[in-house]
Design a protein around this motif. Structure first.
Motif, PDB file in Angstrom:
ATOM      1  N   ASP A  31      -1.065  -4.062  -4.265  1.00 59.42           N
ATOM      2  CA  ASP A  31       0.225  -4.368  -3.640  1.00 59.42           C
ATOM      3  C   ASP A  31      -0.031  -5.144  -2.350  1.00 59.42           C
ATOM      4  O   ASP A  31      -0.473  -4.571  -1.363  1.00 59.42           O
ATOM      5  CB  ASP A  31       0.972  -3.053  -3.357  1.00 59.42           C
ATOM      6  CG  ASP A  31       2.451  -3.278  -3.020  1.00 59.42           C
ATOM      7  OD1 ASP A  31       2.863  -4.446  -2.917  1.00 59.42           O
ATOM      8  OD2 ASP A  31       3.173  -2.282  -2.851  1.00 59.42           O
ATOM      9  N   GLN A  43       0.222  -1.440   0.069  1.00 59.65           N
ATOM     10  CA  GLN A  43       0.730  -2.457   0.977  1.00 59.65           C
ATOM     11  C   GLN A  43       0.519  -2.033   2.426  1.00 59.65           C
ATOM     12  O   GLN A  43       0.298  -2.851   3.301  1.00 59.65           O
ATOM     13  CB  GLN A  43       2.226  -2.628   0.704  1.00 59.65           C
ATOM     14  CG  GLN A  43       2.885  -3.726   1.502  1.00 59.65           C
ATOM     15  CD  GLN A  43       4.293  -4.003   0.997  1.00 59.65           C
ATOM     16  OE1 GLN A  43       4.822  -3.281   0.164  1.00 59.65           O
ATOM     17  NE2 GLN A  43       4.889  -5.060   1.490  1.00 59.65           N
ATOM     18  N   GLY A  63       8.329  -2.709   2.592  1.00 55.15           N
ATOM     19  CA  GLY A  63       7.483  -3.210   3.674  1.00 55.15           C
ATOM     20  C   GLY A  63       8.166  -4.298   4.483  1.00 55.15           C
ATOM     21  O   GLY A  63       8.176  -4.286   5.715  1.00 55.15           O
ATOM     22  N   SER A  65       7.131  -2.634  -5.012  1.00 53.85           N
ATOM     23  CA  SER A  65       6.261  -1.510  -4.647  1.00 53.85           C
ATOM     24  C   SER A  65       6.696  -0.232  -5.347  1.00 53.85           C
ATOM     25  O   SER A  65       5.860   0.544  -5.807  1.00 53.85           O
ATOM     26  CB  SER A  65       6.256  -1.285  -3.139  1.00 53.85           C
ATOM     27  OG  SER A  65       5.752  -2.409  -2.475  1.00 53.85           O
TER      28      SER A  65
END
Ligand code: ATP
Ligand code: ATP
Ligand code: SF4
Ligand code: MG
Ligand code: MG
Lengths: 390, 350
Positions: free
Chosen positions: B181, B99, A174, B50
């Motif tokens: 997450d 996430q 991310g 993750s």
């Protein structure tokens, strides 16, 4: 209660010297809500941005904070002309771009870049990262053979490895994707970068690196930033000024440091006290989460409680009044204008915090106030009871 | 509450074959998750948090992925469980908050339907009842006008609201393990407090255990019981919240804690950050992965330090750093309430 006359030509810019790079006037963005089975009809409108007036000066960083859903992304997208304003105007370098079509916007696109909040949704999953970053360079006619070097250099600048250029977006974490967005925005060396939550997905050390990087780039290239974040700990370092938004409206606009030492609006003060402290013992004493985030002040901390506001049918008077510990009858009835305090600090509140009687008496109605706001400025007596924070 | 761990992870490894080589995203990860505890996983962006979390749900089974080690949940081996078994467990027994809310919500399906679908997949409740439950869930996670939002499409919601929909989805079947997450990354501090409170009440009411992946050390300080610190695919330190915050043993942890910006402190001229880049996971340094960035590195660091207890009398505090404990305590920089990366004795100040 005192009613003061409108002051002379005032503006919300940091210095009065030059024309701001971006000027937003009385901007409204409403989204229609449609319902119905066969024939959809409009049953209401989300007041995402509701009469915002704001200038961003060349070379400055304006931080924009506020709770989830208050309209930060919508305001940013409107400035980028990615969403159409319902009312009001947007100027870039003095030119009115509110109604500008594709053709007129084209040359400006190069100068304004945006880093999107949702890094995954904004990166084409079928393109390699090198291509994604190269794309704006190509579109704007950079020589072909320079591009690969430039891509490597950009990746390095945002803390990624140059060999990452051959990967696809889903192969990144991310935080790495977020940095790809930053690299892409930097590619064209724009003059304005709108950063929508650029570091929320990053760990603190990389966060610090990116913020330091943005700082350096600003020094090197004179960039202007609109930096959107939902919490106040991140924006402090990078911002020159900070605007606090709530339910589509500006609650407070302040020089960055002053916002932390002297929050005037009760909402700002609540946001500041709600920041979790990275210290287990101190937190245990505070009990923010134990209180359920639900308003009951515990251990001296008042977290904003109450029902989250409804942007379809915003409260009367001050939009914050249903959740405000200082609200009075006046707040329910009259919308407070943005009052101008010392040092260009603006706040829209009838019962301001942390300001002396004299300072309160000296306030004037700032012209950036929403048109619907009343003329009632906070009076000195109210300031007497100020709850000191800090 | 049963006594043994809910989840037992041993030597978990995940690698991806990519163009630049084999990316070792998770390497020798070992931990137990006890009922009713909140285990926070922190670490540098891209260090494998993750991937580790999604692997436990069987969500990283890409053609280019390879797995090692084991992860037991209630007698089931998650790493090589069949899709059928995983589907039964996913959402109902082990739920995950992703996430990336936008890519995990179906963009062309109303958010309510997505949650109703999950409830009905695991429990035979009638549609009207499921719908009512969804409205209550959305309201509980702080979505204004929850009843209307049942019919909203993801694009009609702000980033933070989509995240709250994901949280409602994860809580919908009362899971016994919740993997969250970055659940509150997109949320402002006031909503964050509400969400954390809900995660806590899920734990208190049902004894569920929570793996909380986050980079927000404020949140960690607030609700975690234990912390695992990851760096470049490995857990480099693990211990109780107090142990990690007040007696951190690994230099990476010092650097991480030292990078925190605190609004209750004066603003520094420049934000402190750990110098240098984390290693490419396709080409990792031998020995301790933090070595190239560590000011305290010495000969021994060329061997991989095992994750073991190194403090006398504290078997629960593990770390992967070769420095002797006394040396660590001497070298890390401790200012009141703050820890810094420190520097090698004799080295010039940075
Ligand atoms: N396309 C759309 N259609 C309908 N409503 C929308 C649309 N886009 C945004 N909204 C609504 O407008 C309001 C403001 O949304 P916006 O995304 O600007 O918030 P935000 O401040 O960026 O929030 P966050 O911090 O969660 O990202 C929200 O109530 C949202 O649901
Ligand atoms: N499918 C894939 N192919 C190749 N590499 C991958 C793939 N998925 C992830 N990676 C790599 O594995 C590493 C771990 O990624 P992961 O998403 O677990 O990081 P993270 O710790 O969650 O980071 P963040 O805090 O930024 O979310 C990253 O370096 C990423 O680039
Ligand atoms: S105007 Fe009133 S309700 Fe609004 S913030 Fe100030 S005190 Fe609170
Ligand atoms: Mg947003
Ligand atoms: Mg991640």
């Amino acid at each position: 209660m005192s009613v003061k006359a409108e002051p002379g030509p005032g503006d919300i810019r940091r210095t009065g010297a030059s024309k701001p790079l971006v000027e937003v006037r009385h901007l409204k963005v409403f989204f229609p809500i449609r319902q119905g089975f066969l024939v959809e009809r409009e049953v209401g409108r989300v007041h995402a941005v509701n009469d915002v007036t704001l200038g961003i000066e060349q070379g400055e960083t304006l931080g924009l904070v506020g709770e989830s859903g208050c309209g930060k992304t919508t305001l940013s997208r409107a400035i980028m002309r990615l969403v159409d304003p319902t009312k009001g105007s947007i100027r870039f370098r003095g030119e009115d771009i509110t109604e500008a079509g594709r053709r007129r916007l084209e040359p400006m696109r190069r100068e304004m870049q945006m880093v999107f909040q949702d890094p995954f949704a904004s990166l084409n999953p079928r393109k390699r990262v090198g291509q994604i970053i190269r794309m704006p360079l190509r579109l704007h006619g950079a020589p072909r053979d320079e591009a690969p070097d430039r891509v490597r250099e950009l990746l390095r600048r945002v803390g990624l490895h140059p060999e990452h250029a051959n990967r696809y977006p889903h192969e990144f974490s991310g935080g790495q994707r977020q940095r790809i967005g930053v690299a892409r925005a930097l590619a064209l060396e724009p003059s304005l970068i709108v950063l929508d939550e650029p570091v929320s997905a990053l760990d603190v050390s990389v966060q610090a690196q990116i913020i330091n990087l943005l700082d350096d780039l600003q020094d090197d290239m004179g960039l202007t930033y609109l930096f959107v974040a939902h919490d106040l700990s991140v924006v402090r370092h990078i911002s020159d000024r900070i605007a606090v938004m709530y339910l589509g409206k500006l609650m407070e606009v302040s020089p960055a440091q002053e916002l932390y030492s002297k929050p005037i609006h009760p909402y700002t003060s609540a946001l500041l006290t709600a920041i979790p402290i990275p210290d287990p013992e101190a937190n245990r004493r505070r009990g923010r989460v134990a209180a359920g985030g639900g308003g009951t002040p515990r251990g001296g901390v008042a977290v904003v409680g109450g029902e989250p506001p409804n942007p379809v049918d915003p409260p009367s008077g001050c939009v914050f009044h249903p959740r405000c510990p200082r609200a009075t009858e006046l707040c329910r009835e009259v919308e407070p204008p943005l009052a101008r305090y010392r040092g260009g600090h603006l706040a829209a509140c009838h019962h301001p915090l942390n300001v002396s009687r004299e300072e309160t008496v000296a306030t004037t109605r700032d012209p950036s106030s929403p048109l619907s706001a009343g003329d009632v400025l906070p009076d000195g007596a109210a300031a007497e009871g100020s709850l000191g924070t800090s | 509450m049963s006594s043994g761990p809910l989840l037992t992870v041993r030597d978990l490894g995940v690698s991806f074959t990519a163009e630049e080589g084999v990316v070792r995203a998770v390497d020798g990860v070992t931990f137990d998750l006890l009922p009713g505890e909140v285990l926070a996983v922190v670490g540098e962006s891209g260090c494998g948090k993750s991937v580790m979390a999604m692997t436990l749900m069987g969500l990283t089974r890409f053609p280019n992925a390879r797995f090692e080690g084991t992860a037991h949940y209630k007698g089931l081996e998650l790493i090589d469980a069949g899709e059928e078994e995983l589907r039964r467990i996913r959402g109902a027994e082990i739920a995950m908050i992703f996430q990336d809310p936008m890519s995990s919500l179906n963009p062309v399906m109303r958010v309510g339907e997505q949650i109703i679908e999950q409830i009905q997949a695991h429990e035979g409740v009638p549609a009207t009842e499921a719908r009512e439950r969804v409205a209550q869930l959305l309201d509980r996670v702080g979505i204004p006008r929850a009843r209307d939002r049942v019919d909203a499409y993801p694009f009609e919601l702000s980033g933070g609201m989509r995240q709250r929909v994901m949280i409602a989805l994860a809580l919908s079947c009362g899971p016994s393990v919740l993997i969250a997450d970055e659940p509150t990354t997109a949320l402002d501090v006031t909503i964050q407090a509400q969400i954390l409170h809900q995660i806590q009440s899920l734990r208190d009411e049902t004894g569920a255990a929570v793996i909380l992946v986050t980079h927000d050390l404020g949140v960690v300080a607030e609700i975690a019981d234990r912390i695992a610190v990851m760096y470049a695919g490995r857990i480099v330190e693990q211990g109780t919240v107090n142990a990690i915050f007040y007696d951190p043993q690994h230099p990476y942890t010092w650097g991480l804690l030292g990078s925190i910006t605190r609004v209750d402190r004066a603003r520094p001229e420049r934000l402190p950050a750990i110098a240098g880049l984390p290693p490419s996971l396709a080409d990792r340094p031998e020995g301790c992965h933090f070595r190239p960035r560590c000011p305290h590195e010495f000969d021994r660091c060329r061997d991989v330090p095992p994750l073991v207890a190194r403090i006398d009398g504290d078997d629960d505090h593990l770390d992967r750093c070769w420095l002797p404990v006394e040396e660590k305590r001497e070298r890390r920089e401790v200012r009141p309430g703050e820890i810094g990366l420190g520097r090698k004795p004799g080295a010039a100040a940075a």
